[in-house]
Motif scaffolding. Structure first.
Motif, PDB file in Angstrom:
ATOM      1  N   THR A  80      -4.223  -5.536  -9.113  1.00  0.00           N
ATOM      2  CA  THR A  80      -3.179  -6.554  -9.060  1.00  0.00           C
ATOM      3  C   THR A  80      -1.792  -5.968  -8.813  1.00  0.00           C
ATOM      4  OG1 THR A  80      -2.886  -6.450 -11.463  1.00  0.00           O
ATOM      5  CG2 THR A  80      -4.459  -8.060 -10.618  1.00  0.00           C
ATOM      6  N   GLU A  81      -1.651  -4.658  -8.802  1.00  0.00           N
ATOM      7  CA  GLU A  81      -0.346  -4.036  -8.656  1.00  0.00           C
ATOM      8  C   GLU A  81      -0.067  -3.755  -7.185  1.00  0.00           C
ATOM      9  OE1 GLU A  81       0.898   0.384  -9.380  1.00  0.00           O
ATOM     10  OE2 GLU A  81       0.950  -0.660 -11.316  1.00  0.00           O
ATOM     11  N   LYS A  82       1.007  -4.341  -6.670  1.00  0.00           N
ATOM     12  CA  LYS A  82       1.383  -4.147  -5.270  1.00  0.00           C
ATOM     13  C   LYS A  82       2.662  -3.342  -5.176  1.00  0.00           C
ATOM     14  CE  LYS A  82       1.083  -8.645  -4.714  1.00  0.00           C
ATOM     15  NZ  LYS A  82       1.116 -10.007  -4.125  1.00  0.00           N
ATOM     16  N   ARG A  83       2.799  -2.634  -4.064  1.00  0.00           N
ATOM     17  CA  ARG A  83       3.966  -1.813  -3.826  1.00  0.00           C
ATOM     18  C   ARG A  83       4.586  -2.194  -2.487  1.00  0.00           C
ATOM     19  NH1 ARG A  83       1.865   4.283  -5.581  1.00  0.00           N
ATOM     20  NH2 ARG A  83       1.621   3.827  -7.815  1.00  0.00           N
ATOM     21  N   THR A  84       5.891  -2.213  -2.429  1.00  0.00           N
ATOM     22  CA  THR A  84       6.557  -2.510  -1.172  1.00  0.00           C
ATOM     23  C   THR A  84       6.527  -1.281  -0.268  1.00  0.00           C
ATOM     24  OG1 THR A  84       8.818  -1.774  -1.661  1.00  0.00           O
ATOM     25  CG2 THR A  84       8.148  -3.943  -2.520  1.00  0.00           C
ATOM     26  N   ALA A  85       6.921  -1.489   0.985  1.00  0.00           N
ATOM     27  CA  ALA A  85       6.962  -0.384   1.941  1.00  0.00           C
ATOM     28  C   ALA A  85       7.989   0.672   1.566  1.00  0.00           C
ATOM     29  CB  ALA A  85       7.272  -0.934   3.339  1.00  0.00           C
ATOM     30  N   LEU A  86       8.865   0.370   0.603  1.00  0.00           N
ATOM     31  CA  LEU A  86       9.914   1.297   0.197  1.00  0.00           C
ATOM     32  C   LEU A  86       9.636   1.955  -1.148  1.00  0.00           C
ATOM     33  CD1 LEU A  86      12.945  -0.892   1.306  1.00  0.00           C
ATOM     34  CD2 LEU A  86      12.229   1.274   2.325  1.00  0.00           C
ATOM     35  N   TYR A  87       8.437   1.799  -1.657  1.00  0.00           N
ATOM     36  CA  TYR A  87       8.116   2.323  -2.982  1.00  0.00           C
ATOM     37  C   TYR A  87       8.426   3.821  -3.083  1.00  0.00           C
ATOM     38  CZ  TYR A  87       5.506   3.431  -7.246  1.00  0.00           C
ATOM     39  OH  TYR A  87       5.155   3.867  -8.489  1.00  0.00           O
ATOM     40  N   GLY A  88       8.074   4.563  -2.051  1.00  0.00           N
ATOM     41  CA  GLY A  88       8.314   6.005  -2.081  1.00  0.00           C
ATOM     42  C   GLY A  88       9.784   6.363  -2.151  1.00  0.00           C
TER      43      GLY A  88
ATOM     44  N   LEU B 242      14.127   8.406  -5.734  1.00  0.00           N
ATOM     45  CA  LEU B 242      15.447   8.211  -6.350  1.00  0.00           C
ATOM     46  C   LEU B 242      15.370   8.147  -7.876  1.00  0.00           C
ATOM     47  CD1 LEU B 242      16.886   5.556  -3.869  1.00  0.00           C
ATOM     48  CD2 LEU B 242      17.789   7.865  -4.253  1.00  0.00           C
ATOM     49  N   GLY B 243      14.170   8.291  -8.413  1.00  0.00           N
ATOM     50  CA  GLY B 243      14.013   8.302  -9.862  1.00  0.00           C
ATOM     51  C   GLY B 243      14.058   6.936 -10.502  1.00  0.00           C
TER      52      GLY B 243
END
Length: 397
Positions: A16-24, A29-30
């Motif tokens: 159920t956990e999604k990540r955006t294209a900018l997660y990295g 950036l901490g």
């Protein structure tokens, strides 16, 4: 996986956990992460107070890629949205946008959203993150009910392939202009609030098509940029580079929440829900009962609610509360009048900009007039609050 590849590929870290294209980028950036609508989103990068103040005084950069994007296309797209939503979307001029609601048959709010008309026969509907799938499915069901073959309207849910980046604050225009070709600068500076335009930005990976909208959720001037996932990291990096020397910093959801609260903007799940009608939420002006002909989903119920005085007589009404002491009210705290329960707080915290506690709350309608003295039960102690007109904060134009 490297920050670069992570940033250009939406991924799921679990069922159920999604990540955006900018997660990295956020990870590098901490950022501290939090779950929001099933997405792992940056809550803050350092000090949420510093992020809040950056938006008010300079500029903040937000990843909003968890929001939904549904395209409605066809000669009858405007008429279809008039039927599916409570506003008169067919009246939006090309290049303009409108805040609206999608309501159930009983008048309850399924979601609040923004609709952009990007071409004569093309609209972009942007629902909230946690409701994106629900809204997309509801729109499809309403398309099928709109007419044979959907009345010639096509819907495309582009949420999974689209990123959304926001630049908000007094320096936002200067930052965006630094990325725009000289022959497009006047179009950007002339872009009005709740308007959009398509343009191409020159980034390291070449020309990148972007839908630039002068919209936001902070109470400040700013822009939201819709871009394909594969270009999101490059755009994020370009904006950060353009923000050097202009005091731009990345901002998380904590600052976004405190900013929208100061601006008196409702949040779905707090101020808005299926159990609330537009009239109770102070959004009756969004409902086009007079200005559009024909039926729309929820019209009968909303007309009856209005005729019964919903939001003006009996029941409860959403109001702003200013704390007269130092302690802040929080969501679900009880609102009192002479020791009697008269409402409930939906959002509340100390205002970094104003220096005193602010809150949104539903209270009995007869107590909704600005200047009314109330109390909030702050863990067993009644603290004084006063009903005030919204928004709490309004920028100087």
């Amino acid at each position: 996986m490297t920050a670069g590849t992570q940033a250009t590929t939406p991924a799921t870290a679990g069922a159920t956990e999604k990540r955006t294209a900018l997660y990295g980028r956020h990870e590098a950036l901490g950022a501290s992460f939090t779950d929001f609508g099933g997405w792992q989103m940056p809550l803050k990068y350092g000090s949420e107070l510093a992020e809040h103040r950056a938006v008010r005084e300079a500029a903040g950069l937000f990843d909003l890629s968890h929001m939904g994007e549904v395209w409605a296309t066809g000669p009858a797209a405007g008429a279809f949205l008039d039927y599916a939503l409570v506003g008169k979307l067919s009246a939006i001029a090309v290049g303009k946008a409108k805040y609206s609601l999608i309501c159930a048959e009983d008048g309850g709010i399924i979601d609040d959203l923004i609709v952009y008309r990007v071409a004569p026969e093309q609209y972009l509907v942007v629902p909230n993150a946690g409701n994106a799938d629900t809204v997309a499915a509801e729109l499809e069901a309403r398309r099928e009910a709109f007419g044979s073959d959907g009345g010639g309207v096509s819907l495309r849910d582009a949420s999974a392939e689209t990123s959304l980046i926001a630049v908000q604050g007094p320096n936002a225009q200067e930052i965006v202009l630094s990325l725009v070709a000289a022959d497009q600068a006047d179009a950007v500076t002339g872009l009005k609030y709740y308007a959009s335009l398509g343009l191409e930005l020159e980034l390291r990976d070449g020309g990148v098509p972007v839908l630039l909208a002068r919209t936001g959720y902070t109470g400040e001037d700013g822009f939201e940029l819709f871009v394909a996932n594969e270009h999101a990291a490059g755009l994020w990096d370009a904006i950060r580079a353009a923000g050097e020397g202009r005091d731009l910093i990345p901002c998380g959801l904590a600052a976004r929440d405190s900013l929208r609260l100061e601006a008196g903007m409702p949040l779905y799940g707090n101020e808005l829900s299926r159990d609330v009608t537009p009239f109770e939420a102070g959004l009756g002006g969004v409902v086009a009962l007079k200005s559009k002909d024909g039926d729309f989903v929820g019209r009968a119920a909303l007309q009856a609610k209005k005729d019964d005085g919903a939001g003006t007589t009996g029941g409860r009404r959403l109001v702003g509360l200013r704390g007269l002491g130092r302690r802040a009210a929080r969501s679900h705290y009880t609102v009192l009048k002479d020791g009697r329960q008269v409402g409930e707080v939906t959002s509340g915290q100390p205002s970094p900009t104003l220096g005193y506690p602010v809150a949104l709350a539903y209270v009995d309608v007869e107590l909704a007039e600005p200047g009314t003295q109330l109390e909030v039960d702050l863990r067993g102690k009644a603290e004084p609050f006063e009903v005030v007109a919204l928004p709490f904060y309004k920028r100087e134009r």
